[in-house]
Motif scaffolding. Structure first.
Motif, PDB file in Angstrom:
ATOM      1  N   SER A   1       0.789  -1.243   0.000  1.00 56.62           N
ATOM      2  CA  SER A   1       0.000   0.000   0.000  1.00 56.62           C
ATOM      3  C   SER A   1       0.819   1.290   0.000  1.00 56.62           C
ATOM      4  N   LEU A   2       2.152   1.198   0.030  1.00 58.80           N
ATOM      5  CA  LEU A   2       3.011   2.373  -0.063  1.00 58.80           C
ATOM      6  C   LEU A   2       4.020   2.159  -1.189  1.00 58.80           C
ATOM      7  N   PRO A   3       4.537   3.245  -1.780  1.00 56.19           N
ATOM      8  CA  PRO A   3       5.557   3.085  -2.818  1.00 56.19           C
ATOM      9  C   PRO A   3       6.766   2.314  -2.284  1.00 56.19           C
ATOM     10  N   LEU A   4       7.211   1.317  -3.036  1.00 55.29           N
ATOM     11  CA  LEU A   4       8.384   0.519  -2.669  1.00 55.29           C
ATOM     12  C   LEU A   4       9.598   1.111  -3.377  1.00 55.29           C
ATOM     13  N   ILE A   5      10.550   1.612  -2.595  1.00 57.55           N
ATOM     14  CA  ILE A   5      11.709   2.304  -3.158  1.00 57.55           C
ATOM     15  C   ILE A   5      12.940   1.412  -3.053  1.00 57.55           C
ATOM     16  N   SER A   6      13.519   1.102  -4.198  1.00 53.59           N
ATOM     17  CA  SER A   6      14.753   0.331  -4.206  1.00 53.59           C
ATOM     18  C   SER A   6      15.957   1.209  -4.563  1.00 53.59           C
ATOM     19  N   ARG A   7      15.730   2.265  -5.313  1.00 52.18           N
ATOM     20  CA  ARG A   7      16.788   3.233  -5.624  1.00 52.18           C
ATOM     21  C   ARG A   7      16.264   4.630  -5.310  1.00 52.18           C
ATOM     22  N   VAL A   8      17.024   5.394  -4.539  1.00 46.72           N
ATOM     23  CA  VAL A   8      16.508   6.661  -4.035  1.00 46.72           C
ATOM     24  C   VAL A   8      16.789   7.840  -4.949  1.00 46.72           C
ATOM     25  N   ALA A   9      17.681   7.698  -5.913  1.00 48.16           N
ATOM     26  CA  ALA A   9      18.121   8.841  -6.713  1.00 48.16           C
ATOM     27  C   ALA A   9      16.963   9.528  -7.425  1.00 48.16           C
ATOM     28  N   ALA A  10      15.982   8.751  -7.886  1.00 48.90           N
ATOM     29  CA  ALA A  10      14.881   9.322  -8.658  1.00 48.90           C
ATOM     30  C   ALA A  10      13.660   9.640  -7.799  1.00 48.90           C
ATOM     31  N   THR A  11      13.774   9.499  -6.500  1.00 45.66           N
ATOM     32  CA  THR A  11      12.629   9.678  -5.612  1.00 45.66           C
ATOM     33  C   THR A  11      12.717  10.997  -4.859  1.00 45.66           C
ATOM     34  N   LYS A  12      11.646  11.752  -4.890  1.00 45.57           N
ATOM     35  CA  LYS A  12      11.575  13.019  -4.167  1.00 45.57           C
ATOM     36  C   LYS A  12      10.575  12.860  -3.029  1.00 45.57           C
ATOM     37  N   ASP A  13      11.059  12.786  -1.814  1.00 47.93           N
ATOM     38  CA  ASP A  13      10.208  12.648  -0.649  1.00 47.93           C
ATOM     39  C   ASP A  13      10.934  13.293   0.534  1.00 47.93           C
ATOM     40  N   ALA A  14      10.242  14.182   1.242  1.00 48.96           N
ATOM     41  CA  ALA A  14      10.885  14.934   2.324  1.00 48.96           C
ATOM     42  C   ALA A  14      11.407  14.018   3.426  1.00 48.96           C
TER      43      ALA A  14
ATOM     44  N   MET B   1      39.851   8.262   4.504  1.00 50.94           N
ATOM     45  CA  MET B   1      39.071   8.530   3.300  1.00 50.94           C
ATOM     46  C   MET B   1      39.230   7.465   2.221  1.00 50.94           C
ATOM     47  N   GLU B   2      40.231   6.604   2.348  1.00 48.48           N
ATOM     48  CA  GLU B   2      40.394   5.548   1.350  1.00 48.48           C
ATOM     49  C   GLU B   2      39.316   4.483   1.485  1.00 48.48           C
ATOM     50  N   GLN B   3      38.715   4.374   2.670  1.00 48.69           N
ATOM     51  CA  GLN B   3      37.667   3.399   2.921  1.00 48.69           C
ATOM     52  C   GLN B   3      36.334   4.127   3.020  1.00 48.69           C
ATOM     53  N   SER B   4      35.662   4.308   1.901  1.00 47.41           N
ATOM     54  CA  SER B   4      34.402   5.036   1.916  1.00 47.41           C
ATOM     55  C   SER B   4      33.220   4.081   2.084  1.00 47.41           C
ATOM     56  N   LEU B   5      32.214   4.525   2.809  1.00 47.26           N
ATOM     57  CA  LEU B   5      31.010   3.739   3.049  1.00 47.26           C
ATOM     58  C   LEU B   5      30.060   3.854   1.863  1.00 47.26           C
ATOM     59  N   PRO B   6      29.150   2.878   1.700  1.00 42.83           N
ATOM     60  CA  PRO B   6      28.177   2.945   0.593  1.00 42.83           C
ATOM     61  C   PRO B   6      27.332   4.208   0.676  1.00 42.83           C
ATOM     62  N   LYS B   7      27.127   4.849  -0.442  1.00 44.42           N
ATOM     63  CA  LYS B   7      26.327   6.071  -0.498  1.00 44.42           C
ATOM     64  C   LYS B   7      24.857   5.716  -0.730  1.00 44.42           C
ATOM     65  N   ASP B   8      23.992   6.341   0.038  1.00 43.11           N
ATOM     66  CA  ASP B   8      22.570   5.994  -0.012  1.00 43.11           C
ATOM     67  C   ASP B   8      21.966   6.142  -1.400  1.00 43.11           C
ATOM     68  N   TYR B   9      22.330   7.212  -2.095  1.00 39.91           N
ATOM     69  CA  TYR B   9      21.710   7.463  -3.390  1.00 39.91           C
ATOM     70  C   TYR B   9      22.292   6.583  -4.506  1.00 39.91           C
ATOM     71  N   GLN B  10      23.356   5.834  -4.192  1.00 37.25           N
ATOM     72  CA  GLN B  10      23.972   4.970  -5.199  1.00 37.25           C
ATOM     73  C   GLN B  10      23.767   3.483  -4.931  1.00 37.25           C
ATOM     74  N   THR B  11      23.431   3.127  -3.697  1.00 30.09           N
ATOM     75  CA  THR B  11      23.446   1.723  -3.297  1.00 30.09           C
ATOM     76  C   THR B  11      22.114   1.022  -3.552  1.00 30.09           C
TER      77      THR B  11
END
Length: 403
Positions: A354-367, A388-398
């Motif tokens: 009953s709610l939008p299922l988001i798997s990739r956030v880059a194209a989603t606009k939600d406050a 800085m050589e060990q970067s964590l996964p980025k939310d908008y890319q993962t």
């Protein structure tokens, strides 16, 4: 396919969690488990020891089939709002039931307790107000009101001084308030209490005990027996990469800087900052060499440790009173990971969710989602600084983890 839901933080995923999953599936006679899991910051107002993607891997390796994220707005909230967000999401994703661990271990006393409090709501509220006027904290006032009511209308009720019982009560309250058909179930908590320290030779320990042991020595071997091998390996790999686990102590230099750079009026802009405490926060931050010494200076009867931590979390992440006011109900389901069985479930029932299922956030606009991403970015920067050589996964890319 029948799904049972669980509300989790997995900070970290340990043998007690594995037992809970096994029992939840058994009691619910479910085909799969769906976990709604807190993201970067947690319900008691603290950073997760490792990031949400690592904890998602632990969950999937431990038997969860679908992991969705509890938005920051709810994951850092008091128990009632934390539960409301979690139950709303488990209902929306199609769970027939949800199972929670509790000290009480039987569901009927929870249902009776709900009826007691909500059947006498006006009297309950009056008792809370009476206690607050004596200078008691809000949690103590809640306990006072409950004790008075339960003595007046005797029956078999739960012990609302126990942390898992408190959350369980609020899960049931949320399901009733939301008019959800989701069925509540509870699994008795075994071996270790919520706040118990790690015991030598034990196979089950609390997440609190595990974190305390690691904070003291950072020797992973001492917690090896209370973790599944997969969780141990994920934690060991994290520590090799970053040399630390996240906590307010490790984040203290950044939090201290954040507090001192603001004026009192600027701090008052953030969620849960009230009653002039902003002045005390700045004063204490200037003279504290550690997070624990800072907290000792500002905690009081009125401001519990947890209440202060939530306030500090909002200051640290820049979460404002306006953003809190505008956040009403969950508006999406953020997918973090899934097993093959979980993927099959989503393929079969996606149209019924009953709610939008988001798997990739880059194209989603939600406050609300924007708040989640920002909190994750702040968390990541706090971990990566100096490495800085060990970067964590980025939310908008993962993308969601497939297990």
């Amino acid at each position: 396919m029948k799904a049972v839901g669980v509300v989790v933080e997995y900070n970290p995923f340990h043998n007690g969690h594995a037992y809970h999953l096994e029992q939840a599936k058994k009691v619910a006679q479910a085909d799969l488990v769906i976990a709604v899991m807190s993201g970067s910051f947690l319900q008691r107002g603290e950073p997760a020891m490792v990031d949400k993607w690592t904890r998602t891997k632990m969950a999937l390796a431990g038997g969860v089939d679908i992991v969705i994220e509890l938005p920051y707005v709810y994951s850092t909230a008091p128990a009632a709002d934390f539960a409301k967000g979690a139950i709303a999401l488990l209902t929306a994703v199609g769970c027939e039931s949800f199972a929670f661990g509790s000290e009480d271990g039987a569901i009927q006393p929870f249902l009776d307790t709900f009826e007691l409090i909500h059947g006498h709501q006006e009297e309950y509220n009056a008792l809370i107000k009476e206690s607050l006027t004596t200078g008691a904290s809000y949690p103590k006032s809640l306990h006072y009101a409950y004790k008075q009511l339960s003595q007046k209308f005797p029956a078999t009720y739960i012990d609302l001084s126990q942390p898992n019982n408190i959350l369980g009560f609020h899960y049931i309250e949320a399901a009733k308030t939301l008019d959800s058909d989701i069925k509540p179930m509870t699994i008795p908590r075994i071996a270790a209490g919520y706040h118990d320290a790690l015991q030598e030779g034990a196979s089950i320990a609390s997440a609190t005990g595990i974190r305390q042991a690691l904070a003291t020595s950072c020797k992973l071997q001492q917690v090896q027996d209370v973790l599944p091998k997969t969780s141990f390996d994920y934690l060991a790999n994290w520590y090799r990469q970053y040399g630390k686990f996240a906590s307010w102590e490790t984040f203290w230099p950044f939090l201290q800087f954040t507090l001192i750079r603001h004026t009192p009026s600027e701090l008052n802009h953030y969620a849960k900052v009230t009653e002039g405490i902003e002045n005390a926060l700045i004063k204490a931050a200037k003279t504290s060499h550690s997070f624990s010494s800072f907290m000792e200076k500002i905690k009081s009867k009125r401001y519990t440790w947890t209440r202060l931590q939530r306030m500090l979390t909002h200051i640290y992440t820049g979460f404002s009173k306006e953003q809190l006011h505008n956040s009403v109900t969950p508006s999406y389901i953020r997918l973090l990971g899934m097993s093959m069985k979980g993927q099959a479930y989503l393929g079969k029932y996606k149209k019924d969710i009953s709610l939008p299922l988001i798997s990739r956030v880059a194209a989603t606009k939600d406050a609300m989602l924007t708040i989640d991403i920002h909190a994750a970015e702040i968390y990541n920067l706090s971990i990566e600084t100096g490495n800085m050589e060990q970067s964590l996964p980025k939310d908008y890319q993962t993308p969601p983890i497939r297990f």
